[in-house]
Scaffold this active site. Structure first.
Site, PDB file in Angstrom:
ATOM      1  NE  ARG A  51      31.040  43.141  28.864  1.00 13.57           N
ATOM      2  CZ  ARG A  51      30.739  42.650  27.667  1.00 13.57           C
ATOM      3  NH1 ARG A  51      31.220  41.455  27.318  1.00 13.57           N
ATOM      4  NH2 ARG A  51      30.001  43.343  26.814  1.00 13.57           N
ATOM      5  CG  ASP A  53      36.729  37.278  34.471  1.00 13.58           C
ATOM      6  OD1 ASP A  53      36.124  37.946  33.615  1.00 13.58           O
ATOM      7  OD2 ASP A  53      37.954  37.034  34.424  1.00 13.58           O
ATOM      8  CE1 TYR A 111      39.122  43.396  38.574  1.00 12.44           C
ATOM      9  CE2 TYR A 111      40.078  44.980  37.051  1.00 12.44           C
ATOM     10  CZ  TYR A 111      39.038  44.129  37.414  1.00 12.44           C
ATOM     11  OH  TYR A 111      37.932  44.029  36.604  1.00 12.44           O
ATOM     12  NE  ARG A 196      41.071  34.094  37.920  1.00  8.78           N
ATOM     13  CZ  ARG A 196      40.170  33.257  37.377  1.00  8.78           C
ATOM     14  NH1 ARG A 196      39.154  33.735  36.676  1.00  8.78           N
ATOM     15  NH2 ARG A 196      40.314  31.956  37.536  1.00  8.78           N
TER      16      ARG A 196
END
Length: 261
Positions: A51, A53, A111, A196
């Site tokens: 998932r 964001d 990522y 993040r």
């Protein structure tokens, strides 16, 4: 019922993340709508590998689609792409064994975060502009603390105790190309806002606001500091999802380049 593996890219700026939500526009919701438009079927399963964001992008999201259809794979891909908005694109769609599961079969994910050294009028949705100089050597020193099986409770926005906050991070790479600084994180899975917050802490180290050895302390004891340093979603991309026997992430390179001024 046939099962297909989808490789998907999307620009997440207009969406409230991947997962379908009530009263919100999401990437999975747009794909489901397109599948219904093309096949006129409403009984199918679309399941993503992870998932992302709100506002986060992807160049290598993977999902499986269980759908009864007589359409050849390439025809189905082409027609669904025609029904999708321009900022979502199915790069590949292939029939796979019914036992394949996009999420549970994945062994790692990567990522990529893009930090821009200069302000840009055109690429703002895909970078985080930091005007202060960043010391990459200090950032690499701090990044070593994240590697291995670590407790990322300080780096997660999930409710404490809701699920395990331990994550195996295989590696953290920091490189630069032109005006871009690239941060790649490869791990078994990721918690909500974890990447993040890692990038935000690394940027604070690069600016000299934190010493590199402070990072280990955030992993040993719960701290609110990483939350205050959370990097914006604009620079984050789900780069890839990897399966046993397949290739991992390749050479570190930008998704969107910022031209030299």
């Amino acid at each position: 019922m046939p099962r297909f593996k989808l490789l998907i890219e999307y620009s997440g700026g207009r969406y409230s993340g991947w997962q379908i939500q009530k009263n919100a526009r999401t990437v999975a919701g747009e794909i489901e709508r397109a599948v219904v438009d093309v096949t006129r079927r409403r009984e199918f399963e679309l399941y993503g590998a992870g998932r992302t964001d709100a506002g986060v992008h992807a160049i290598g999201q993977v999902a499986h689609l269980e759908l009864y259809t007589d359409l050849p794979s390439e025809t189905l891909r082409a027609r669904v792409n025609e029904a999708l908005p321009a900022d979502i694109f199915i790069r590949a769609l292939d029939k796979v064994p019914h036992r394949f599961h996009a999420r549970h079969d994945a062994v790692s994910r990567s990522y990529l975060y893009q930090i821009s050294r200069r302000k840009t009028a055109f690429f703002k949705p895909y970078v985080w502009w930091i005007k202060d100089p960043l010391d990459l050597q200090r950032m690499r020193e701090a990044a070593r603390a994240f590697v291995g099986m670590q407790n990322f409770a300080s780096f997660s926005a999930d409710e404490p105790g809701e699920k395990s906050s331990k994550v195996l991070v295989d590696r953290v790479e920091i490189g630069d190309e032109g005006d871009l600084i690239l941060v790649r994180i490869v791990g078994s899975h990721f918690l909500w806002r974890m990447v993040r917050r890692i990038v935000g802490v690394l940027a604070a180290v690069g600016r000299g606001e934190l010493k590199p050895d402070r990072v280990a302390g955030f992993l040993e004891d719960r701290s609110d500091v990483p939350a205050t340093l959370t990097a914006p979603s604009s620079g984050l991309f789900l780069e890839g999802v990897y399966y046993r026997g397949g290739d991992g992430p390749g050479k570190l390179r930008p998704v969107v380049s910022v031209p030299e001024p």
